[in-house]
Design a protein around this motif. Sequence first.
Motif, mmCIF file in Angstrom:
data_model
loop_
_atom_site.group_PDB
_atom_site.id
_atom_site.type_symbol
_atom_site.label_atom_id
_atom_site.label_comp_id
_atom_site.label_asym_id
_atom_site.label_seq_id
_atom_site.Cartn_x
_atom_site.Cartn_y
_atom_site.Cartn_z
ATOM 1 N N VAL A 1 15.762 -21.549 -8.002
ATOM 2 C CA VAL A 1 15.473 -20.134 -7.809
ATOM 3 C C VAL A 1 15.826 -19.695 -6.382
ATOM 4 O O VAL A 1 16.471 -18.673 -6.183
ATOM 5 N N VAL A 2 15.423 -20.515 -5.392
ATOM 6 C CA VAL A 2 15.630 -20.109 -3.996
ATOM 7 C C VAL A 2 17.119 -20.067 -3.650
ATOM 8 O O VAL A 2 17.560 -19.238 -2.863
ATOM 9 N N ARG A 3 17.897 -20.949 -4.288
ATOM 10 C CA ARG A 3 19.334 -20.926 -4.058
ATOM 11 C C ARG A 3 19.898 -19.544 -4.379
ATOM 12 O O ARG A 3 20.748 -19.012 -3.668
ATOM 13 N N GLU A 4 19.413 -18.955 -5.455
ATOM 14 C CA GLU A 4 19.900 -17.618 -5.814
ATOM 15 C C GLU A 4 19.404 -16.555 -4.853
ATOM 16 O O GLU A 4 20.080 -15.577 -4.585
ATOM 17 N N LYS A 5 18.188 -16.784 -4.323
ATOM 18 C CA LYS A 5 17.673 -15.837 -3.333
ATOM 19 C C LYS A 5 18.549 -15.891 -2.085
ATOM 20 O O LYS A 5 18.876 -14.879 -1.491
ATOM 21 N N GLU A 6 18.901 -17.114 -1.694
ATOM 22 C CA GLU A 6 19.646 -17.290 -0.456
ATOM 23 C C GLU A 6 21.054 -16.711 -0.580
ATOM 24 O O GLU A 6 21.556 -16.078 0.331
ATOM 25 N N PRO B 1 9.471 -29.948 -9.520
ATOM 26 C CA PRO B 1 9.316 -28.831 -8.578
ATOM 27 C C PRO B 1 10.530 -28.657 -7.662
ATOM 28 O O PRO B 1 10.931 -27.527 -7.378
ATOM 29 N N PHE B 2 11.105 -29.777 -7.244
ATOM 30 C CA PHE B 2 12.299 -29.677 -6.401
ATOM 31 C C PHE B 2 13.397 -28.911 -7.118
ATOM 32 O O PHE B 2 14.004 -27.998 -6.572
ATOM 33 N N LEU B 3 13.644 -29.293 -8.350
ATOM 34 C CA LEU B 3 14.708 -28.644 -9.110
ATOM 35 C C LEU B 3 14.433 -27.168 -9.315
ATOM 36 O O LEU B 3 15.293 -26.328 -9.052
ATOM 37 N N THR B 4 13.234 -26.836 -9.746
ATOM 38 C CA THR B 4 12.953 -25.426 -10.039
ATOM 39 C C THR B 4 12.944 -24.609 -8.757
ATOM 40 O O THR B 4 13.527 -23.528 -8.708
#
Lengths: 384, 672
Positions: free
Chosen positions: A210-215, A203-206
Amino acid sequence: MNRARILAVASKEWREILRDRLFFTMAFGVPLLIMLVLGYGLSLDVENIPFAVVDRDRSELSRDYVHQFSDSRYFDLLGYARDERELARLLADSRIRLGLVIPDRFQERLQGDRPVEVQALIDGMFPYRAQTTKGYLAAIHAELNRELLVEFLGRTRGMTPERAAERVAPVRLEQRYLFNQALESDWSMASGLMMLVLMVSPPFLTALGVVREKESGSIYNIYASTVTRGEFILGKLIPYVGVSCFNILVLWWVATRIFGAPFKGDPLFFYLASVVYVICTAGIGLLVSILVRTQVAAVLLTMVITFIPSMLYSGLLVPVESMSREAQLQAHLFPPFWYLQIAWGSFLKGLGWERLWSQTALLAGYAAVLWTLGLSLFHKRPKR
Amino acid sequence: MPLLEVQGFGKRYRGKRAVSGVDFSVERGELFGLIGPDGAGKSSLMKAVAGVLAYEEGRIVAFGVPVDSERNAERVKGRMGFMPQGLGLNLYPELSVEENIDFFARLREVPPAELRERKARLLAMTRLAPFRGRAMKKLSGGMKQKLGLVCTLIHQPELVILDEPTTGVDPLSRRDFWAILAELLNEQGISALVSTAYLDEASRFHRLALMHQGQVLDQGTPEEILSRVPGSVVQFRSRVVAEVVARLRNRFPQVESYGSRVRLFLPGVAPEVASREVTAQLQGVEREELEVLEPELEDAFIQLLEEQSEERGPDLSPTVGSGAPAATFGLGAPATGERETDSRRPDRPRSGRPGQRPEGEEVMIEARELVRDFGRFRAVDRVSFRVRRGEIFGLLGANGAGKTTVIKMLTGLLPPTGGEGRVVGADMRTSSRAIRQRIGYLSQAFSLYRDMTVLENIRLYGGIYGLHGKALKARTAWVLAMAGLGGQEREMAGSLPMGLRQRLALGCALVHRPRVLFLDEPTSGVDPLGRRRFWEILTWLSRSEAVTILITTHYMSEAEHCDRLALMHAGRLVADQPPEALRRELVAEAGELLELEVDRPLAALECLKAHFAGVSLHGNRIHLFARDPEAARRRIGDRLAGAGLELRGLRRRVPGMEDVFVYRMGALEAAA
């Protein structure tokens, strides 16, 4: 579903995992680290309890008595104290966990067949350890009393020691530990930790992926293109699930080789069941990534919803049967509870598909629900 | 039917209205601009058009398809390209230039053969070809921006939506960017919707909309917008700028001073009348070079803002003119509550004539061969300059040019790798608290506490600098008056509009009466009116209070306010002179700046490129440099006639600081 587009997303993601040092560490280093740190640190065996003695008698028998403790692997003699006050100080400083006070005329009274009182001061700060210490104490004393009685019967009734022993304890308990014969907590802990690591790491990785791209805003490349949400999620998650599938093997190796846990079950079944579990937990990460917008929030949320169930509600530390009804119900709602049965069953009980298929099926169902939810909540045209 | 049509568009975030009532349309082949400060609603609008943001009000129709649901949006995404805000933020830092392009192409299913051909062409056009294998994180700002453009265009969209593509990029790269965009638009017949915060880029667009606080103030071609806000600009030089401004302000609200120049905009006044009116007001004042100019878009924008902001309360009304007498702020010595005998400041300057820059030659800030390395990267390379008392010293450059690093070294926040920085004669790294008390610093990031009120923030900063009791009270009143925040003391700092917030931050940096002020991009993202007010305060501080100011900015138009300018590029100082001298040097070296009006601008651009210096396209017009304007007019006419093109108009323009910067950097690159 367009395979070329899924592949485009997946291969980009894979390159980033390999090249970004932080992500690489998180993918391959952190799971190993959790396993080793908790594996060594989370030992539940109570051994080498430090203790000290105030010996007012200083006789042969009182020395023998102390030897009963210092010779066992459970206790560790720190030394003799002058009086109770010194004992109290040692206890207060946590230098010892147990203090014994042997009264004067200990040998004289015992040899005169009169009872003696020994005082045991136990550090009760951590109840689990105190309880265990009390158990050891009681066992050692029971043995001591039995020996004294056998010796007394031999002396007064002229019984042989064997006969006397039989008479003293007519009902004998014959106990045998199954699955983990030596009660090595490392064995069950190592296999149990696979449950924890595989609950936390995917879960950490996924979520971060995804959130990294959102940020950063690169998620807009996806939003603005013709990639469907299914293609994006699949492409995004394939590398992470792949990394986790590789990690299953690494963790299995650590459990069996470094912690010496036996593996008695069906390796293929266990691997497949673990893959199902990883897909399921990656789904948790997917849901987290949809709910939050920043990496910090993703880390916090993932931490809370993965660590707590796997530590407290899986049965790793506290047996689920001993929990309150509400807690038991909660425990059954989390995937770690089911996977722990698979892990322990495979490692220690030697069970396979025929006994553990229902747990595996449950995990698969769980995964299906999480992924469907994730897919339907992910929007390429969000409200903000 | 237009390619894109937006009608009554509105967007709310958690019930709060961000944009409302926006109508506009983009025709095929058109370059349409959205111009406005941060928070104007540009990004929301562009995202909605790109189909990546849901909205509540109005209608967006692209390619005849209503973009009103996720499903419908998907139908048009293949024909659009969208580049979100933030320099290179949508790219993948770990991937190389080529891998980035390939990823976008695969996402858009560009066939391999076409990809090869297109990639080669776009890389050549953007001059990125030599950097194919370089990781994106190692590119400069300008290169990231161009790579972003290539990635957005790789699937040959019919409409590209570019959100602030030029923010924070150096002027040379910006020019490059506009040239590439114009070429692509022309070659492939694509249309573009581009947003920018720089008003001086307005001339690049065919049509544009001026946005402010979620609304469109006006739209049309640049010429149309200008024609709707008629008036004249009067400009002259004077040695008593502050006095003049003070005198003119009563009659003409739109007065501004730039160093020794005064510039007024008189809305609705014809040129002859304007000249007469201003001259009448200037009886007995020494002045020279009075000229009447055509208004620029910024004048129009500010005029529109002024009209709109009349009902916005008193925050903007107490005008802080550069020449306003000190008493306006209750700044006269008694009101400050601080005794003039303060031993730490025995030398407090009292400039005799307000508005005159004190001629003191005392060096307040000095950089000597400053060097700073980060690993193998040299962020600042042997930078030297001096700033004298009361001077406004501007440090100009793109993001990553090294401006912030210089400030940090001077203020002692960062130790230099080599060289030395001194402020008020002391090395800031080893200086005493007394010296530190004499400087104020306003950092790039918003440094106030958003969850505290205006008053609490001021008191906190006062407390940090050891003010209390009467002195603190007096300074608090001073800050409130200066920032025009009277009546808003109890509002949360975070809820103030950008311009006011920056003024509050400035006030907090000034609460302890520093003699030297460091400002790091204080006006980034602030609307033009807010920026103008901010500069009025700075000018006043420098002229009347003899505060020495070092400021960084990437708005080239703001540079004109500075007494001296240092242009930074890639860690080096490219120039260090007063703006006027820089301009004179440019004219002497490159010639006059001419603006041409032609019938087919792109064809004309091609035709003139080889024969003149600095030929560039601005919307439908062409700019170029020529040493002898009269001879040039004939040559241009001949060249164009030879190519079958018509020269409709030609006029001289005053070159801006951006022209200076671009010319300097171009010369530098040519020499390298």
